[in-house]
Design a protein around this motif. Sequence first.
Motif, mmCIF file in Angstrom:
data_model
loop_
_atom_site.group_PDB
_atom_site.id
_atom_site.type_symbol
_atom_site.label_atom_id
_atom_site.label_comp_id
_atom_site.label_asym_id
_atom_site.label_seq_id
_atom_site.Cartn_x
_atom_site.Cartn_y
_atom_site.Cartn_z
ATOM 1 N N ALA A 82 12.667 2.483 16.147
ATOM 2 C CA ALA A 82 12.558 3.932 16.290
ATOM 3 C C ALA A 82 13.288 4.643 15.155
ATOM 4 C CB ALA A 82 13.133 4.368 17.627
ATOM 5 N N ARG A 83 12.790 5.817 14.799
ATOM 6 C CA ARG A 83 13.405 6.650 13.752
ATOM 7 C C ARG A 83 13.889 7.933 14.420
ATOM 8 N NH1 ARG A 83 9.228 7.276 10.083
ATOM 9 N NH2 ARG A 83 9.872 5.304 9.191
ATOM 10 N N ALA A 84 15.186 8.196 14.304
ATOM 11 C CA ALA A 84 15.775 9.403 14.885
ATOM 12 C C ALA A 84 16.009 10.437 13.793
ATOM 13 C CB ALA A 84 17.105 9.055 15.561
ATOM 14 N N THR A 85 15.681 11.676 14.091
ATOM 15 C CA THR A 85 16.007 12.791 13.209
ATOM 16 C C THR A 85 17.278 13.412 13.765
ATOM 17 O OG1 THR A 85 13.682 13.177 12.726
ATOM 18 C CG2 THR A 85 15.194 14.984 12.252
ATOM 19 N N ILE A 86 18.297 13.494 12.913
ATOM 20 C CA ILE A 86 19.619 13.953 13.335
ATOM 21 C C ILE A 86 19.967 15.213 12.565
ATOM 22 C CG2 ILE A 86 22.064 13.342 13.506
ATOM 23 C CD1 ILE A 86 21.005 10.349 13.245
ATOM 24 N N GLN A 87 20.375 16.244 13.309
ATOM 25 C CA GLN A 87 20.808 17.474 12.668
ATOM 26 C C GLN A 87 21.974 18.050 13.466
ATOM 27 O OE1 GLN A 87 17.723 20.371 11.994
ATOM 28 N NE2 GLN A 87 18.874 21.247 10.317
ATOM 29 N N GLY A 88 23.032 18.387 12.760
ATOM 30 C CA GLY A 88 24.194 18.960 13.422
ATOM 31 C C GLY A 88 24.831 18.025 14.439
ATOM 32 N N GLY A 89 24.757 16.728 14.210
ATOM 33 C CA GLY A 89 25.387 15.766 15.096
ATOM 34 C C GLY A 89 24.557 15.403 16.323
ATOM 35 N N LYS A 90 23.381 15.961 16.442
ATOM 36 C CA LYS A 90 22.513 15.690 17.592
ATOM 37 C C LYS A 90 21.193 15.088 17.136
ATOM 38 C CE LYS A 90 25.012 17.890 20.736
ATOM 39 N NZ LYS A 90 25.734 17.159 21.722
ATOM 40 N N VAL A 91 20.652 14.188 17.938
ATOM 41 C CA VAL A 91 19.318 13.645 17.676
ATOM 42 C C VAL A 91 18.337 14.685 18.193
ATOM 43 C CG1 VAL A 91 17.679 11.815 18.218
ATOM 44 C CG2 VAL A 91 20.076 11.243 17.812
ATOM 45 N N THR A 92 17.501 15.201 17.284
ATOM 46 C CA THR A 92 16.562 16.264 17.654
ATOM 47 C C THR A 92 15.145 15.747 17.879
ATOM 48 O OG1 THR A 92 16.148 16.764 15.323
ATOM 49 C CG2 THR A 92 17.892 18.027 16.432
ATOM 50 N N HIS A 93 14.848 14.559 17.357
ATOM 51 C CA HIS A 93 13.494 14.015 17.494
ATOM 52 C C HIS A 93 13.568 12.496 17.352
ATOM 53 C CE1 HIS A 93 9.137 13.727 17.151
ATOM 54 N NE2 HIS A 93 9.295 12.992 16.072
ATOM 55 N N VAL A 94 12.740 11.795 18.129
ATOM 56 C CA VAL A 94 12.664 10.336 18.031
ATOM 57 C C VAL A 94 11.205 9.954 17.838
ATOM 58 C CG1 VAL A 94 13.038 8.137 19.212
ATOM 59 C CG2 VAL A 94 14.685 10.002 19.517
ATOM 60 N N GLU A 95 10.949 9.203 16.778
ATOM 61 C CA GLU A 95 9.596 8.721 16.482
ATOM 62 C C GLU A 95 9.592 7.200 16.642
ATOM 63 O OE1 GLU A 95 6.705 8.185 12.577
ATOM 64 O OE2 GLU A 95 8.463 9.466 12.433
ATOM 65 N N ILE A 96 8.641 6.691 17.388
ATOM 66 C CA ILE A 96 8.512 5.242 17.545
ATOM 67 C C ILE A 96 7.748 4.722 16.332
ATOM 68 C CG2 ILE A 96 7.627 3.372 18.988
ATOM 69 C CD1 ILE A 96 9.955 5.054 20.240
ATOM 70 N N VAL A 97 8.414 3.932 15.506
ATOM 71 C CA VAL A 97 7.822 3.389 14.288
ATOM 72 C C VAL A 97 6.934 2.192 14.635
ATOM 73 C CG1 VAL A 97 8.320 2.345 12.038
ATOM 74 C CG2 VAL A 97 9.756 4.204 12.904
ATOM 75 N N SER A 98 7.440 1.310 15.491
ATOM 76 C CA SER A 98 6.654 0.153 15.945
ATOM 77 C C SER A 98 7.166 -0.259 17.316
ATOM 78 C CB SER A 98 6.761 -1.007 14.947
ATOM 79 O OG SER A 98 8.098 -1.463 14.867
ATOM 80 N N ALA A 99 6.268 -0.822 18.107
ATOM 81 C CA ALA A 99 6.642 -1.279 19.450
ATOM 82 C C ALA A 99 5.760 -2.454 19.819
ATOM 83 C CB ALA A 99 6.465 -0.154 20.464
ATOM 84 N N ARG A 100 6.408 -3.439 20.417
ATOM 85 C CA ARG A 100 5.656 -4.609 20.853
ATOM 86 C C ARG A 100 6.146 -5.033 22.219
ATOM 87 N NH1 ARG A 100 3.857 -9.626 17.221
ATOM 88 N NH2 ARG A 100 2.339 -10.325 18.716
ATOM 89 N N PRO A 101 5.387 -4.956 23.239
ATOM 90 C CA PRO A 101 4.063 -4.350 23.331
ATOM 91 C C PRO A 101 4.183 -2.825 23.302
ATOM 92 C CG PRO A 101 4.751 -5.095 25.507
ATOM 93 C CD PRO A 101 5.819 -5.520 24.525
ATOM 94 N N ARG A 102 3.095 -2.187 22.926
ATOM 95 C CA ARG A 102 3.075 -0.725 22.814
ATOM 96 C C ARG A 102 3.201 -0.063 24.186
ATOM 97 N NH1 ARG A 102 1.557 1.893 18.366
ATOM 98 N NH2 ARG A 102 0.949 0.667 16.573
ATOM 99 N N GLY A 103 3.991 1.004 24.210
ATOM 100 C CA GLY A 103 4.060 1.855 25.384
ATOM 101 C C GLY A 103 4.943 1.385 26.525
ATOM 102 N N VAL A 104 5.464 0.159 26.491
ATOM 103 C CA VAL A 104 6.275 -0.333 27.617
ATOM 104 C C VAL A 104 7.711 0.182 27.523
ATOM 105 C CG1 VAL A 104 7.169 -2.388 28.786
ATOM 106 C CG2 VAL A 104 4.836 -2.374 27.873
ATOM 107 N N PHE A 105 8.311 0.136 26.343
ATOM 108 C CA PHE A 105 9.723 0.470 26.180
ATOM 109 C C PHE A 105 9.949 1.803 25.455
ATOM 110 C CE2 PHE A 105 9.224 -4.178 26.115
ATOM 111 C CZ PHE A 105 9.944 -4.505 27.259
ATOM 112 N N ASP A 106 8.887 2.451 24.979
ATOM 113 C CA ASP A 106 8.998 3.662 24.146
ATOM 114 C C ASP A 106 9.816 4.770 24.817
ATOM 115 O OD1 ASP A 106 7.114 1.999 22.991
ATOM 116 O OD2 ASP A 106 5.718 3.607 22.481
#
Length: 138
Positions: A82-106
């Motif tokens: 996962a890729r987290a976007t961090i601004q001002g000390g807080k995670v503002t967005h999380v993007e799932i870059v890859s997942a195996r299997p898809r959708g189970v742990f996202d």
Amino acid sequence: EVQIATPPPAPTIVAITPIAPPAPMPMAPVAPPVVAAPAPPPPASAPTRPALAAIGVVCPTMVAPAMPQRALREGISGSVRARATIQGGKVTHVEIVSARPRGVFDAAVRTAMLQYTCVTSGAGEIQAEQSFDFKIGD
């Protein structure tokens, strides 16, 4: 009384002797003009991306993602990057870059990462990637 107009003066005719053009002068050969190719267009600027950093270094408070009930029930193991976007000390967005299997742990990864508190230098936005491995206990 009658007035008689005097006739206009006769035009003066002047003979002009044509002048011969000057004789051509020998000239050094002239190179054809050099035409430069048009300059290539400037490269399209790539979208500015925040700097990547190791999330373990910038986020001292991290929450471990919970094992999803479906994974426990069905004995599913897997991994998520996962890729987290961090601004001002807080995670503002999380993007799932890859997942195996898809959708189970996202969703579990997103929920956990959005609770992180991070220490960043400056007020700018950065992105950090982290990998998670989910394993069912032996």
